[in-house]
Design an enzyme around this catalytic site. Structure first.
Site, PDB file in Angstrom:
ATOM      1  CD  GLN A   1      -1.155  -0.309   3.697  1.00 18.05           C
ATOM      2  OE1 GLN A   1      -1.563   0.618   4.370  1.00 18.05           O
ATOM      3  NE2 GLN A   1      -1.513  -1.579   3.897  1.00 18.05           N
TER       4      GLN A   1
ATOM      5  CG  HIS B   1      -0.574   5.837   3.281  1.00 18.06           C
ATOM      6  ND1 HIS B   1      -1.654   4.995   3.246  1.00 18.06           N
ATOM      7  CD2 HIS B   1       0.337   5.250   4.095  1.00 18.06           C
ATOM      8  CE1 HIS B   1      -1.419   3.948   4.020  1.00 18.06           C
ATOM      9  NE2 HIS B   1      -0.215   4.073   4.543  1.00 18.06           N
TER      10      HIS B   1
ATOM     11  CD  GLU C   1       1.709   3.952   7.790  1.00 16.03           C
ATOM     12  OE1 GLU C   1       2.099   2.770   7.686  1.00 16.03           O
ATOM     13  OE2 GLU C   1       0.529   4.298   7.605  1.00 16.03           O
TER      14      GLU C   1
ATOM     15  CG  HIS D   1       4.222   1.011   3.602  1.00 16.71           C
ATOM     16  ND1 HIS D   1       3.828   2.189   2.998  1.00 16.71           N
ATOM     17  CD2 HIS D   1       3.294   0.774   4.573  1.00 16.71           C
ATOM     18  CE1 HIS D   1       2.733   2.645   3.590  1.00 16.71           C
ATOM     19  NE2 HIS D   1       2.382   1.806   4.537  1.00 16.71           N
TER      20      HIS D   1
ATOM     21  NE  ARG E   1      -6.569  -2.508   1.178  1.00 19.61           N
ATOM     22  CZ  ARG E   1      -7.492  -1.629   1.547  1.00 19.61           C
ATOM     23  NH1 ARG E   1      -8.106  -0.898   0.629  1.00 19.61           N
ATOM     24  NH2 ARG E   1      -7.807  -1.482   2.823  1.00 19.61           N
TER      25      ARG E   1
END
Length: 392
Positions: free
Chosen positions: A95, A97, A132, A261, A280
């Site tokens: 995935q 972001h 993140e 990642h 994804r």
């Protein structure tokens, strides 16, 4: 004000069997324990243990919506981060972001198109980016993160071609085409796009590599693991394009927008911007929007994105990613922390007392607390392990 909060681990299929409850000293749920969310995100807002403390608010999302400008500090109206305890018992999907700009544009576009927020083909659940960090809590935490140099990927393909040539049923044409896409060191995108398209001969190539890996010992153990969970998925081959790392306890990664990642196994503390936007890229039965993913991915080859903590004292370190949304303080003994806004604390070992400008609280293993911005600088006494998330 210190507000006790709690939640129930989300039971995604890839979750572990009881690792989160074992860490926190709570009763196992009897279901996969994947992620314990601590925050105000609408997907799983933290429950308030004593609603009478906050005029009846049942969860943190309700409290922030009602009184965010007061409790978050400086007129802030939403909690910008989400803290999670994450336990991967099986590989998560590949995935990536979006950037803040991509998230805002994509969210508005899907809203205008009438795509329901709960639709399986929805890419953008909100208008926020989702950078993140993950800190390993288990002795080993395994992940894929970012593209490695094409020369390294090519070496893996060439080695698989050698194994194929030495087999009783060689299929050299499959590897010739694969290598043709891997010749240009600067074109990771072309190889990735060819694999994720899953058009012929990619399915046949996945099947062949899976068979070769089955007899290849530890050399291609990653392929065996991924194929065991996601047979026939092109992500099995895409994984060979990525950095493969095993963190030791206390090591961390920072995953910015565009970084592809997947967490593979292990227990960790994850801290991110408060978003649920995920594009994804394989290793999943869920929707994969290839054009949208390609628009988000960063195809630069890069080293493993380790995040080294800053040492504050003998009993405190802090992870400071290159974003303003969050930082993560890790405390093992007496110390202090200056809050620039609201904070969330969780104790995973031992016990601590936290004293702020207006209140104090004790926090023990398995407990979590929401700390309002009004507490300012807090002193911390005790021993064990305390994670404290706040903004930078």
């Amino acid at each position: 004000m210190f507000v006790g909060i709690t939640n129930t681990p989300r039971d995604y299929a890839w979750g572990s069997a009881g690792e989160i409850s074992a860490l926190l000293g709570s009763e196992p749920t009897g279901k996969p324990e994947a992620e314990l969310w601590l925050g105000a995100h609408g997907g799983s807002p933290s429950m308030i243990i004593d609603p009478t403390q906050v005029d009846g608010a049942q969860d943190l999302a309700e409290l922030v919506a009602r009184d965010g400008a007061t409790i978050l500090g400086d007129g802030v109206t939403h909690l910008p981060f989400l803290l999670k305890v994450l336990a991967a018992g099986a590989p998560l999907s590949l995935q990536a972001h979006p950037t803040p700009e991509q998230a805002a544009e994509g969210f508005a576009r899907e809203n205008a198109a009438g795509v329901q927020l709960t639709a399986s083909n929805r890419n953008y659940k909100d208008a926020s980016a989702k950078p993140e960090l993950i800190v390993a809590v288990s002795d080993a935490f395994e992940a894929l993160c970012g593209f490695r140099a094409m020369a390294d990927t090519r070496a893996s393909i060439e080695r698989l071609a050698e194994l194929d040539a030495a087999s009783t049923n060689p299929q050299p044409a499959l590897f010739t085409e694969w290598l043709a896409f891997a010749r240009d060191d600067s074109d990771l995108r072309a190889l990735f796009e060819w694999l994720i398209s899953a058009e012929r001969p990619v399915p046949e190539l996945v099947e062949r590599v899976t068979a070769l890996a089955a007899a290849a010992g530890e050399e291609f153990a990653l392929v065996r693991t991924l194929a065991g969970h996601y047979a026939g998925d092109p992500g099995v081959l895409i994984a060979l394009m990525l950095n493969h790392v095993t963190l030791t306890k206390g090591q961390a990664l920072f995953l910015p927008a565009g970084n592809i990642h997947a967490y593979l196994r292990g227990l960790g503390i994850e801290l991110m911007a408060s978003s649920d936007n995920v594009l994804r890229g394989g290793l999943t039965p869920k929707h994969v929007d290839v054009p949208e993913l390609l628009s988000v991915l960063d195809f630069s080859a890069s080293p493993v994105p380790y995040l080294t903590p800053k040492v504050l004292s003998d009993t405190a370190t802090v992870f400071l990613p290159p974003v303003r949304d969050f930082q993560l303080l890790v405390v093992t003994g007496a110390g202090s922390a200056t809050l620039l806004g609201a904070a969330i604390a969780i104790c995973t070992a031992g016990s601590f007392t936290m004293r702020g400008q207006t209140a104090s609280t004790s926090i023990h293993r398995g407990e979590a607390s929401f700390v309002t911005a009004s507490e300012g600088t807090i002193s911390i006494d005790g021993s064990g392990t305390l994670y404290l998330a706040t903004v930078q």
